[in-house]
Design a protein around this motif. Structure first.
Motif, short mmCIF file in Angstrom:
data_model
loop_
_atom_site.label_atom_id
_atom_site.label_comp_id
_atom_site.label_asym_id
_atom_site.label_seq_id
_atom_site.Cartn_x
_atom_site.Cartn_y
_atom_site.Cartn_z
N GLN A 51 0.84 -1.19 0.00
CA GLN A 51 0.00 0.00 0.00
C GLN A 51 0.88 1.24 0.00
N ALA A 100 -4.68 -9.07 -8.80
CA ALA A 100 -6.12 -9.29 -8.87
C ALA A 100 -6.92 -8.33 -8.00
N MET A 101 -6.23 -7.58 -7.16
CA MET A 101 -6.93 -6.67 -6.24
C MET A 101 -7.49 -5.46 -6.97
N ASP A 102 -8.61 -4.95 -6.44
CA ASP A 102 -9.19 -3.71 -6.95
C ASP A 102 -8.40 -2.54 -6.42
N GLY A 103 -8.47 -1.45 -7.10
CA GLY A 103 -7.82 -0.24 -6.62
C GLY A 103 -6.50 0.02 -7.31
N ARG A 104 -5.87 1.09 -6.89
CA ARG A 104 -4.61 1.51 -7.49
C ARG A 104 -3.48 0.63 -6.99
N LEU A 105 -2.73 0.07 -7.92
CA LEU A 105 -1.59 -0.76 -7.58
C LEU A 105 -0.31 0.07 -7.64
#
Length: 166
Positions: A51, A100-105
């Protein structure tokens, strides 16, 4: 914020490459927007370390005939099914879960060093992997200064970072 996340198990020979790199980085003054983490052989709970704006993952790569060789694999080249001794679900699985996660990588780079052998419960790096630690730290210093490893200025800035630690 930017993170260098070092994976590996010091009790499994060359798999301790990531922690060895982390130990060396811990002796240095890093740029103010960078932090180094020893993630050991953590599983999905290491996702919290991603994060941030940029991540460099450091880990040992499976033996393939050139021990100590540094590599920069792309995310799609990391096999999620490849689980080395002591790695729980594997760094590959973790990176695929991240994708695979949503949101900003975060921007992601991967730095590996090829192991000489997988040696469970035999602490200590092989000579080739111990030698690769210096090259990896130099490359990381250049990257943290915003330069590629082939850039002469990057090598000079990494030398300055290492001199600042003394």
């Amino acid at each position: 914020m930017r993170h260098v996340i070092c994976f590996g198990n010091e009790l499994h020979g060359d798999d301790g490459f990531g922690p060895a790199v982390h130990g060396r980085l811990g002796q240095m003054v890093l740029p103010p927007d960078w932090k180094a983490f020893n993630a050991g052989c953590r599983g999905l709970d290491a996702l919290a370390l991603f994060q941030c704006d940029e991540v460099i993952v450091v880990d040992a790569a499976a033996p393939a005939g050139q021990p100590g060789r540094l590599g920069q694999p792309e995310l799609y080249e990391i096999d999620a099914e490849s689980v080395l001794a002591g790695h729980d679900a594997g760094v590959g699985y973790l990176l695929q879960a991240l994708a695979a996660m949503d949101g900003r990588l975060p921007a992601l780079r991967i730095l590996t060093a090829e192991m000489a052998a997988v040696t469970p419960f035999r602490p200590g790096l092989s000579a080739q992997m111990a030698g690769a630690v210096d090259g990896a730290v130099n490359m990381l210093c250049a990257w943290m200064q915003g330069r590629d490893r082939n850039d002469k200025e990057g090598e000079e800035s990494s030398s300055r970072m290492q001199q600042e630690e003394q």
